[in-house]
Design a protein around this motif. Structure first.
Motif, PDB file in Angstrom:
ATOM      1  N   LEU A   1       0.848  -1.186   0.000  1.00  0.00           N
ATOM      2  CA  LEU A   1       0.000   0.000   0.000  1.00  0.00           C
ATOM      3  C   LEU A   1       0.886   1.239   0.000  1.00  0.00           C
ATOM      4  CD1 LEU A   1      -2.686  -1.045   2.641  1.00  0.00           C
ATOM      5  CD2 LEU A   1      -2.597  -1.556   0.198  1.00  0.00           C
ATOM      6  N   ARG A   2       0.455   2.238  -0.737  1.00  0.00           N
ATOM      7  CA  ARG A   2       1.280   3.430  -0.881  1.00  0.00           C
ATOM      8  C   ARG A   2       0.391   4.664  -0.833  1.00  0.00           C
ATOM      9  NH1 ARG A   2       5.576   4.181  -5.903  1.00  0.00           N
ATOM     10  NH2 ARG A   2       6.924   5.768  -4.929  1.00  0.00           N
ATOM     11  N   GLU A   3       0.910   5.688  -0.199  1.00  0.00           N
ATOM     12  CA  GLU A   3       0.234   6.986  -0.177  1.00  0.00           C
ATOM     13  C   GLU A   3       1.140   8.009  -0.837  1.00  0.00           C
ATOM     14  OE1 GLU A   3      -2.541   6.624   3.857  1.00  0.00           O
ATOM     15  OE2 GLU A   3      -0.787   7.945   3.840  1.00  0.00           O
ATOM     16  N   LEU A   4       0.659   8.551  -1.942  1.00  0.00           N
ATOM     17  CA  LEU A   4       1.465   9.496  -2.713  1.00  0.00           C
ATOM     18  C   LEU A   4       0.533  10.291  -3.616  1.00  0.00           C
ATOM     19  CD1 LEU A   4       4.350  10.464  -3.528  1.00  0.00           C
ATOM     20  CD2 LEU A   4       4.296   8.704  -5.315  1.00  0.00           C
ATOM     21  N   ASP A   5       0.750  11.586  -3.657  1.00  0.00           N
ATOM     22  CA  ASP A   5      -0.049  12.452  -4.530  1.00  0.00           C
ATOM     23  C   ASP A   5       0.526  12.367  -5.943  1.00  0.00           C
ATOM     24  OD1 ASP A   5      -1.611  14.324  -5.725  1.00  0.00           O
ATOM     25  OD2 ASP A   5      -0.928  16.037  -4.543  1.00  0.00           O
ATOM     26  N   LEU A   6      -0.116  11.541  -6.784  1.00  0.00           N
ATOM     27  CA  LEU A   6       0.394  11.319  -8.136  1.00  0.00           C
ATOM     28  C   LEU A   6       0.214  12.531  -9.043  1.00  0.00           C
ATOM     29  CD1 LEU A   6      -0.794   7.646  -8.783  1.00  0.00           C
ATOM     30  CD2 LEU A   6       1.411   8.457  -7.920  1.00  0.00           C
ATOM     31  N   SER A   7      -0.590  13.491  -8.625  1.00  0.00           N
ATOM     32  CA  SER A   7      -0.770  14.690  -9.445  1.00  0.00           C
ATOM     33  C   SER A   7       0.322  15.730  -9.217  1.00  0.00           C
ATOM     34  CB  SER A   7      -2.141  15.321  -9.157  1.00  0.00           C
ATOM     35  OG  SER A   7      -2.213  15.746  -7.790  1.00  0.00           O
TER      36      SER A   7
ATOM     37  N   MET B   1       0.887   6.140 -15.877  1.00  0.00           N
ATOM     38  CA  MET B   1      -0.530   5.776 -15.914  1.00  0.00           C
ATOM     39  C   MET B   1      -0.823   4.991 -17.183  1.00  0.00           C
ATOM     40  SD  MET B   1      -1.929   6.754 -13.130  1.00  0.00           S
ATOM     41  CE  MET B   1      -3.613   6.407 -13.629  1.00  0.00           C
ATOM     42  N   ASP B   2      -1.518   3.884 -17.014  1.00  0.00           N
ATOM     43  CA  ASP B   2      -1.873   3.027 -18.141  1.00  0.00           C
ATOM     44  C   ASP B   2      -3.287   3.337 -18.642  1.00  0.00           C
ATOM     45  OD1 ASP B   2      -1.567   0.869 -19.988  1.00  0.00           O
ATOM     46  OD2 ASP B   2      -2.770  -0.390 -18.653  1.00  0.00           O
ATOM     47  N   ARG B   3      -4.207   3.519 -17.729  1.00  0.00           N
ATOM     48  CA  ARG B   3      -5.582   3.865 -18.083  1.00  0.00           C
ATOM     49  C   ARG B   3      -6.252   4.459 -16.854  1.00  0.00           C
ATOM     50  NH1 ARG B   3      -4.942  -1.587 -17.785  1.00  0.00           N
ATOM     51  NH2 ARG B   3      -6.276  -2.777 -16.350  1.00  0.00           N
ATOM     52  N   GLY B   4      -7.376   5.112 -17.092  1.00  0.00           N
ATOM     53  CA  GLY B   4      -8.081   5.749 -15.992  1.00  0.00           C
ATOM     54  C   GLY B   4      -7.463   7.091 -15.629  1.00  0.00           C
ATOM     55  N   ARG B   5      -7.613   7.476 -14.363  1.00  0.00           N
ATOM     56  CA  ARG B   5      -7.107   8.755 -13.881  1.00  0.00           C
ATOM     57  C   ARG B   5      -6.505   8.596 -12.500  1.00  0.00           C
ATOM     58  NH1 ARG B   5     -10.661  10.521 -10.027  1.00  0.00           N
ATOM     59  NH2 ARG B   5     -12.786   9.670 -10.103  1.00  0.00           N
ATOM     60  N   THR B   6      -5.876   9.646 -12.002  1.00  0.00           N
ATOM     61  CA  THR B   6      -5.289   9.623 -10.671  1.00  0.00           C
ATOM     62  C   THR B   6      -6.362   9.896  -9.617  1.00  0.00           C
ATOM     63  OG1 THR B   6      -4.739  11.972 -10.818  1.00  0.00           O
ATOM     64  CG2 THR B   6      -3.062  10.405 -11.551  1.00  0.00           C
TER      65      THR B   6
END
Length: 935
Positions: free
Chosen positions: A136-142, A152-157
């Motif tokens: 499990l990871r907590e990170l603001d990907l934006s 990112m492969d598909r979808g959104r952050t």
């Protein structure tokens, strides 16, 4: 100026001749271009797979200037500039129980800098099938600081607290998809997957990422409220500073607070070694960060590159020899019209220049295209995304120049030979009578012996790889010189063959000038493949030996970690049998010493322990010595049977079980099985048994706490009749097995703690997740281990070399035999003239090319073994040096040489068979007669 114009004319004649004879020119072109394709594709693949320091930093810290983590030592540290190594500043033993906390990590962030917290932990996630242990990871990907860390492969952050993204590997294993919801074990909170991503350097990693503070902290609170251990998370702070980045002085200031720093500026531009306290104040760590064992991928690459250069030369030589013979009438016309020997040599050399330059362009272009096409498959195979397409113009230009130079050099001998022929013999096509060179075989034999000696000498030299390359090349050239004589020896087998192969073999022997170059070309191609395959198989055997298996492959174990839940072990065992394809299950108990229900309390462990009491004269002297043994003593102790150390471990080395346990441990020795059935204890360690007896000492908790370190702890001894299992029988961490009848007779108290089992087939990911879910419902912590055996690591360098070497081998074999068939076209026309059926011509052509390929494969196999064996011996010697200087008393060196018999078999069957079928298919079956060449 006159010479210039003559060379221009020669190049034009060579170009026109190559264009007119498209079939022959294509074969010659392919002969030179094929190795260039392999070399250029391998170079581009390895360069692209080799991440630069900047690319590596981007994947670990994104766009940040530094990554701050706790050392976990709770004391100031000295670290290497790239943070790959660190030690406590106060020396070993100065560590504290607690590491740097969040306050200390944030305190070293420079004022005005931008920071981002990256936290990670592990927990079990409820999936479509059951429970899956996941990171499990907590990170603001934006955040801009994360750029390059994930793709990112598909979808959104994620945008809201209940949203997460997951790696593609997690989605494949869990059966979930973008849009699914899940909940962690022990939590009542549901999370929705809104996107999928991949970690470029860990494509197979199962990970879930959420916004900071929305996953790890809430789950930790819920678990602690339920009275179970929470999620142990590790924090990293990504820091973006101003101009200059995170300097070495700032790194040292952070080290003083127990914080490790991976700095972009320091890693890319490290300080002088004299400015690194880790090296100046802790000299024992100043080893450059490298080890001499296992040796050298560089040695492998150097050897393979050396063989590739030699291979190109050997492949191109026969190609131009055939081309010059096919053009002899045209060269004769040049002489008949006033051209002298210089002009004939210039025309043949110009042919080498034209075809070499064309091969350089086509070879490098095709190699680049092949790399681009195969790159995604290679990345998926090794589980790592490559960096950018690292096209290095100087290296590619050097490879292309090699093709041009090789074309010119390969055309030298045919040019000289063509210039020496008389005009009459050139116009009539007669080759005259050639006598075999009687000196050449002796020269070749001497070169083979000298080359082998030099290559083996490299195994004990400091520059072993270069010496191995030199010796291997010399030995291969010696085999080339011996090829005509060896073809004559092959010819003696003709009397044992049917008509068509006998005629083909006799024709090959009579036309050794045509056969020998083709055999040498196939030999050169096969040698590279054999060298790579032998080295790869030997390295895999070494890794397999060094792999420590917890259990036999296909066996499993479930252990109960919690005390006070022994009554639940029965349910756990039933769950294992229900959810997995169990063939045999062995229930295992341990000996309990102490009052019923004893467990850890405020005063320590109230349970005692049972151990196998080893006789004093059967203990390793190393552990009884007060002082550090000398190097000579360590060397002697390596051969002492009392100092052997098991490579496996188990929660209890003394267990109570029946003969089913032996089945789970893959013990098939009849004496061992019958001894346990008859009520005897079975020992897997010969140090435990003396005079057919073994002693088990029951030690109370009070006596254990009062004992002095290193001294024998008093207790109650129980003596059992014991059977010593034969040498080589592995107990996988279990030293002694007591049968239940013997334990009861001795009055021992036992408690269930584990089950060992074998599987009928394999356990799928879905079945493992379902079992984890069932055990969780029982309410105990009982990890399940299933041994899958050694799994070979996919090394991109050896993979690329193997793939392209195989392609070059098959292609070169086909082209070389095709050239031999082109040169033998006159013989096929003669057969047609005397009325031979198409079937006979096809069979003869097929057997001719097949025999050429077979002889090349046999000689290439012998030639390719030498560099691989030399490199392995070199690595063994290097390992022995390391063992003598810094090895421990139980360390060993195991560098085997394993022959790839499957590869040998495939080469011996597929290459000749493919060459024969190809030649038979392309041989013309028409009965038309060729016209006589005009005089």
């Amino acid at each position: 100026m006159k010479a210039y114009h003559s060379w221009i004319a020669a190049i034009r004649i060579a170009r026109r001749d190559a264009w007119r004879a498209k079939g022959r020119s294509s074969l010659v072109l392919a002969m030179i271009a094929l190795p260039i394709i392999g070399v250029s594709a391998t170079d581009l693949t390895l360069r692209s797979a080799q991440l630069s320091p900047a690319e590596t930093l981007t994947r670990t810290m994104g766009a940040a200037d530094a990554a701050l983590t706790s050392s976990g030592l709770g004391t100031p540290v000295y670290q290497a500039p790239d943070s790959s190594e660190y030690v406590p500043a106060g020396g070993r033993g100065s560590e504290k129980s607690a590491g740097a906390g969040p306050e200390q990590l944030t305190s070293v962030i420079p004022a005005g800098a931008t920071s981002l917290k990256d936290s990670s932990g592990r927990a079990k996630i409820r999936t479509r099938y059951g429970l899956l242990d996941t990171e499990l990871r907590e990170l603001d990907l934006s955040s801009p600081l994360v750029k390059g860390m994930v793709v990112m492969d598909r979808g959104r952050t994620p945008e809201d607290p209940g949203e997460v993204v997951a790696t593609t590997a997690f989605l494949q294993s869990s059966g979930l998809f973008v849009g699914s919801q899940f909940t962690p074990r022990g939590s009542g909170t549901w999370y929705r997957i809104v996107g999928a991503y991949e970690l470029p350097s860990e494509l197979g990693k199962e990970q879930i990422t959420a916004l900071p503070g929305t996953l790890l902290a809430p789950l930790d609170k819920e678990l602690q409220a339920a009275g179970v251990p929470g999620v142990a998370s590790r924090d990293t702070y990504l820091v973006k500073t101003g101009p200059g980045g995170f300097t070495w002085n700032m790194v040292q200031e952070a080290n003083a607070k127990g914080v490790l720093v991976q700095s972009r500026a320091v890693t890319l531009h490290p300080p002088a070694r004299s400015d690194v306290p880790l090296y100046t104040r802790m000299p024992s760590t100043d080893d450059g960060g490298t080890s001499r064992l296992p040796a050298s991928e560089l040695a492998v690459l150097a050897t393979i590159v050396g063989l590739a250069v030699l291979e190109i030369c050997l492949l191109a030589g026969p190609a131009f020899a055939v081309g010059a013979r096919r053009s002899r009438r045209q060269l004769g016309l040049v002489g008949a019209n006033g051209g002298d020997r210089r002009h004939i040599r210039a025309i043949v050399l110009s042919g080498g220049l034209v075809i070499g330059a064309t091969a350089a362009l086509l070879g490098t272009a095709t190699g680049t295209l092949l790399t681009v096409v195969l790159r995604p498959r290679l990345e998926e195979y090794v589980g790592v995304r490559f960096g950018g397409l690292d096209f290095r113009p100087l290296e590619i230009a050097g490879i292309a120049l090699l093709a041009v130079v090789t074309g010119l050099l390969a055309a030298v001998v045919p040019a000289v030979s063509a210039s020496r022929q008389s005009v009459l013999s050139s116009l009539t096509g007669r080759r005259g009578i050639r006598r075999a060179n009687r000196v050449l075989p002796f020269v070749g034999l001497g070169a083979v012996g000298l080359g082998a000696a030099i290559a083996l000498l490299g195994s004990i030299a400091s520059t072993g790889s270069s010496i191995v390359v030199l010796g291997s090349a010399l030995a291969e050239l010696g085999l080339v010189a011996l090829t005509p004589a060896l073809i004559g020896l092959f010819g003696r087998l003709g009397r044992l063959l049917p008509l068509s192969p006998r005629l083909a073999l006799r024709d090959a022997v009579r036309n050794r000038g045509r056969t020998a170059p083709a055999v040498a070309a196939v030999m050169a191609a096969v040698a590279g493949t054999v060298a790579i395959a032998t080295y790869a198989h030997s390295s895999e055997a070494q890794e397999r030996f060094e792999y420590v298996a917890d259990l036999p492959a296909g066996s499993g174990r479930v252990e109960l970690y919690e005390t006070g839940h022994q009554k639940d072990m029965a349910a756990v065992r039933e769950a294992v049998s229900r959810e997995l394809p169990v063939a045999v299950r062995a229930d295992v108990d341990h000996v309990q010493v102490g009052p019923p229900g004893c467990e850890q309390d405020a005063h320590g462990d109230t349970c005692g322990r049972a151990e196998v009491f080893r006789p004093a004269d059967q203990r390793c002297p190393l552990h009884a010595a007060d002082a550090e043994p000398s190097a000579a003593d360590k060397k002697a102790l390596r051969r002492d049977w009392r100092c052997t150390v098991s490579r496996q471990s188990s929660m209890y080395s003394l267990v109570v079980a029946d003969e089913k346990l032996l089945t789970a441990l893959a013990v098939t020795d009849p004496g061992t099985v019958s001894a346990l059935k008859s009520g005897q204890a079975v020992s897997f360690d010969r140090r435990n048994v003396k005079d057919g007896r073994v002693t088990v000492r029951l030690i109370s908790a009070e006596a254990d706490r009062a004992a002095r370190p290193g001294a024998d702890v008093p207790g109650e001894d129980k003596v059992f009749a014991a059977y010593q299992a034969p040498a080589g029988v592995n107990g996988y961490g279990i030293d002694l097995v007591l049968p239940p009848s013997a334990a009861r007779a001795a009055g021992l108290t036992v408690q269930p703690y584990a089950s060992y089992f074998t599987l009928d087939g394999t356990a799928t990911t879905r079945q493992r997740q379902q079992l984890s879910d069932q055990i969780d419902r029982i309410g105990v912590e009982a990890p399940v281990l299933i041994e899958s055996g050694y799994q070979s690591e996919n090394d991109v360098a050896l993979l690329a070399l193997t793939v392209f070497a195989g392609l070059v081998t098959l292609g070169a074999a086909g082209i070389a035999t095709g050239l031999a068939q082109t040169d033998a076209e006159a013989d096929l026309k003669t057969l047609s003239a005397v009325g031979a059926a198409p079937r006979v011509r096809r069979a003869l052509s097929g057997f001719q090319c097949g025999l050429v390929a077979l002889m090349g494969v046999v000689l290439g196999t012998l030639s390719g073994l030498l560099p691989a064996v030399g490199l392995r011996l070199f690595q063994r010697h290097e390992g022995e040096i390391v063992l003598e200087t810094s090895g421990g008393p139980t360390d060993t060196v195991y560098v085997p040489i394993v022959l790839p018999w499957e590869t040998f078999g495939m080469l011996l069957v597929l290459v000749p068979l493919g060459a024969a079928l190809l030649a038979a298919l392309v041989t013309r079956s028409g009965d038309g007669l060729a016209r006589r060449a005009a005089a």
